[in-house]
Design an enzyme around this catalytic site. Structure first.
Site, PDB file in Angstrom:
ATOM      1  N   SER A 145       4.242 -10.740   4.086  1.00 44.75           N
ATOM      2  CA  SER A 145       4.097 -11.076   3.295  1.00 44.75           C
ATOM      3  C   SER A 145       5.301 -11.703   2.965  1.00 44.75           C
ATOM      4  O   SER A 145       6.255 -11.444   3.163  1.00 44.75           O
ATOM      5  CB  SER A 145       3.464 -10.642   2.562  1.00 44.75           C
ATOM      6  OG  SER A 145       3.513 -10.704   1.299  1.00 44.75           O
ATOM      7  N   TYR A 158       2.633  -1.933  -2.438  1.00 51.35           N
ATOM      8  CA  TYR A 158       2.499  -2.997  -1.467  1.00 51.35           C
ATOM      9  C   TYR A 158       4.276  -3.570  -1.262  1.00 51.35           C
ATOM     10  O   TYR A 158       4.520  -3.761   0.448  1.00 51.35           O
ATOM     11  CB  TYR A 158       1.477  -4.028  -1.787  1.00 51.35           C
ATOM     12  CG  TYR A 158       1.372  -5.334  -1.431  1.00 51.35           C
ATOM     13  CD1 TYR A 158       0.217  -4.890  -0.101  1.00 51.35           C
ATOM     14  CD2 TYR A 158       1.787  -6.856  -1.304  1.00 51.35           C
ATOM     15  CE1 TYR A 158      -0.142  -6.349   0.780  1.00 51.35           C
ATOM     16  CE2 TYR A 158       1.538  -7.971  -0.111  1.00 51.35           C
ATOM     17  CZ  TYR A 158       0.636  -7.258   0.623  1.00 51.35           C
ATOM     18  OH  TYR A 158       0.053  -8.421   1.578  1.00 51.35           O
TER      19      TYR A 158
HETATM   20  P1  NAD Z   1      -8.354  -9.142   3.430  1.00 53.78           P
HETATM   21  O1  NAD Z   1      -8.705  -8.028   2.557  1.00 53.78           O
HETATM   22  O2  NAD Z   1      -9.796 -10.316   3.631  1.00 53.78           O
HETATM   23  O3  NAD Z   1      -8.543  -8.364   4.984  1.00 53.78           O
HETATM   24  C1  NAD Z   1      -8.121  -6.937   6.054  1.00 53.78           C
HETATM   25  C2  NAD Z   1      -8.436  -6.597   6.446  1.00 53.78           C
HETATM   26  O4  NAD Z   1      -8.468  -5.157   6.576  1.00 53.78           O
HETATM   27  C3  NAD Z   1     -10.054  -6.410   6.542  1.00 53.78           C
HETATM   28  O5  NAD Z   1     -10.326  -6.720   7.417  1.00 53.78           O
HETATM   29  C4  NAD Z   1     -10.018  -4.914   6.255  1.00 53.78           C
HETATM   30  O6  NAD Z   1     -11.194  -4.049   6.885  1.00 53.78           O
HETATM   31  C5  NAD Z   1      -8.397  -4.491   7.289  1.00 53.78           C
HETATM   32  N1  NAD Z   1      -8.505  -3.163   6.916  1.00 53.78           N
HETATM   33  C6  NAD Z   1      -7.886  -3.067   5.935  1.00 53.78           C
HETATM   34  N2  NAD Z   1      -7.918  -0.886   6.182  1.00 53.78           N
HETATM   35  C7  NAD Z   1      -7.840  -1.126   7.379  1.00 53.78           C
HETATM   36  C8  NAD Z   1      -7.823  -0.022   8.210  1.00 53.78           C
HETATM   37  N3  NAD Z   1      -7.633   1.248   7.784  1.00 53.78           N
HETATM   38  N4  NAD Z   1      -8.275  -0.102   9.973  1.00 53.78           N
HETATM   39  C9  NAD Z   1      -8.733  -1.295  10.346  1.00 53.78           C
HETATM   40  N5  NAD Z   1      -8.727  -2.483   9.352  1.00 53.78           N
HETATM   41  C10 NAD Z   1      -8.608  -2.066   7.903  1.00 53.78           C
HETATM   42  O7  NAD Z   1      -6.676  -9.621   3.438  1.00 53.78           O
HETATM   43  P2  NAD Z   1      -6.095 -10.808   4.244  1.00 53.78           P
HETATM   44  O8  NAD Z   1      -5.868 -11.929   3.039  1.00 53.78           O
HETATM   45  O9  NAD Z   1      -6.885 -11.471   4.845  1.00 53.78           O
HETATM   46  O10 NAD Z   1      -4.751  -9.883   5.047  1.00 53.78           O
HETATM   47  C11 NAD Z   1      -5.140  -9.756   5.778  1.00 53.78           C
HETATM   48  C12 NAD Z   1      -3.366  -9.374   5.730  1.00 53.78           C
HETATM   49  O11 NAD Z   1      -2.254 -10.706   5.289  1.00 53.78           O
HETATM   50  C13 NAD Z   1      -2.385  -8.740   5.068  1.00 53.78           C
HETATM   51  O12 NAD Z   1      -2.237  -7.725   6.161  1.00 53.78           O
HETATM   52  C14 NAD Z   1      -2.036  -8.493   3.839  1.00 53.78           C
HETATM   53  O13 NAD Z   1      -1.548  -7.661   3.210  1.00 53.78           O
HETATM   54  C15 NAD Z   1      -1.537  -9.970   4.425  1.00 53.78           C
HETATM   55  N6  NAD Z   1      -1.288 -10.980   3.237  1.00 53.78           N
HETATM   56  C16 NAD Z   1      -3.018 -11.870   2.773  1.00 53.78           C
HETATM   57  C17 NAD Z   1      -2.212 -12.711   1.562  1.00 53.78           C
HETATM   58  C18 NAD Z   1      -3.173 -13.493   1.338  1.00 53.78           C
HETATM   59  O14 NAD Z   1      -2.525 -14.349   0.312  1.00 53.78           O
HETATM   60  N7  NAD Z   1      -4.388 -13.491   1.404  1.00 53.78           N
HETATM   61  C19 NAD Z   1      -0.866 -13.087   1.746  1.00 53.78           C
HETATM   62  C20 NAD Z   1       0.073 -12.036   2.297  1.00 53.78           C
HETATM   63  C21 NAD Z   1      -0.049 -11.645   3.498  1.00 53.78           C
END
Ligand code: NAD
Length: 261
Positions: A145, A158
């Site tokens: 991130s 986080y």
């Molecule tokens: P999201 O909430 O849409 O998806 C997260 C996924 O992780 C979901 O499918 C959830 O079921 C899965 N998950 C959570 N706990 C789990 C576990 N114990 N075992 C297996 N799966 C699990 O979020 P996203 O935005 O798609 O985020 C994906 C990644 O990108 C994450 O690591 C997040 O920190 C990172 N990220 C996202 C953003 C953003 O703006 N969306 C920004 C920076 C980083």
């Protein structure tokens, strides 16, 4: 499209929504074989598999909690059973919740660290072991991130988890570089996924976030998936240990944009 990805085998953790689903779809377009991991959202994972198949790849949805050794092993086993090998491992699963740090419960700290940092360790360890045991090159991509670099008050757990992912990525990239195993992170900024749905549904919060992005817009999951495809492909063959920020410039200190300071 990257021809060398054709028929390669990938595991994507947390593939049932958001960025994980976008990477699944993109890997499908690359005609890859994909294990789409989900924790509880079977419908989301099944929809991601359908997208992979429609795009020309192969996919299988597999339930596993990435915060457990048995969970990540089940994903390796599923890759080998269904597709014969493993080439690319994407540690994408992640979660967040907001608390003032003096009120942050140990249980909430542990939940976030378990998925975002321990999950990355366990997934990477299982993939590394497979690559080393089979004497084959490998590719690991960790979803970090912008908050591996930018502090984030009220999200200390986080930010700590993503800061941990940064140095973990750099360390294992160095440790396994001579074995031709590449390890990189992606650092998304503000991306339009379910994790942000509530925040971006509020026009004021959406405007506040957009102001922090020099490109003045929220990113799409497909833009993060494009970075994952490049890192997975041989087009990035001399790249290891980096964080590729996909953030519209968010890490560039946007408060200085007007030349002040
Ligand atoms: P999201 O909430 O849409 O998806 C997260 C996924 O992780 C979901 O499918 C959830 O079921 C899965 N998950 C959570 N706990 C789990 C576990 N114990 N075992 C297996 N799966 C699990 O979020 P996203 O935005 O798609 O985020 C994906 C990644 O990108 C994450 O690591 C997040 O920190 C990172 N990220 C996202 C953003 C953003 O703006 N969306 C920004 C920076 C980083």
């Amino acid at each position: 499209m990257y021809e060398d990805l054709n028929n390669k085998v990938a595991v994507i953790t947390g593939g049932s929504k958001g960025i994980g689903t976008a990477i699944s779809k993109r890997f499908g377009e690359e005609h890859m074989n994909v294990i789409v991991n989900y924790n509880s959202d079977v419908a989301g994972a099944t929809a991601a598999v359908d997208e992979i198949k429609r795009a020309g790849g192969h996919g299988v949805a597999v339930q596993a909690n990435v915060g457990t050794e048995t969970g990540v092993q089940a994903l390796i086993d599923a890759a080998v059973t269904n597709f014969g090998t493993l080439d690319v491992w994407v540690n994408n699963a992640g979660m967040e919740n907001q608390h003032a740090t003096h009120e942050l419960m140990l249980a909430d700290w542990e939940k976030v660290i378990n998925v975002n940092l321990t999950g990355v360790f366990l997934g990477s360890k299982a993939a590394l072991k497979y690559f080393v045991d089979h004497g084959k090159p490998g590719n690991i991509i960790n979803m970090s991130s912008v908050h591996e670099q930018i502090p984030w008050p009220t999200f200390a757990h986080y930010a700590a988890s993503k800061g941990g992912v940064k140095l973990f990525t750099e360390t294992i990239a160095m440790e396994y570089a001579a074995r031709n195993i590449r390890v990189n992170s992606i650092g998304p900024g503000a991306i339009n996924t379910p994790i942000n749905a509530q925040k971006f549904a509020d026009p004021e919060q959406l405007a506040n976030t957009t102001k922090m992005v020099p490109m003045q817009k929220i990113g799409e999951p497909s833009e993060v998936a494009a970075a994952a495809a490049w890192l997975a492909s041989n087009q990035s063959s001399y790249v290891t240990g980096i964080t590729l920020f996909v953030d519209g410039g968010m890490t560039l200190y946007p408060a200085f944009q007007g030349g002040q300071g």
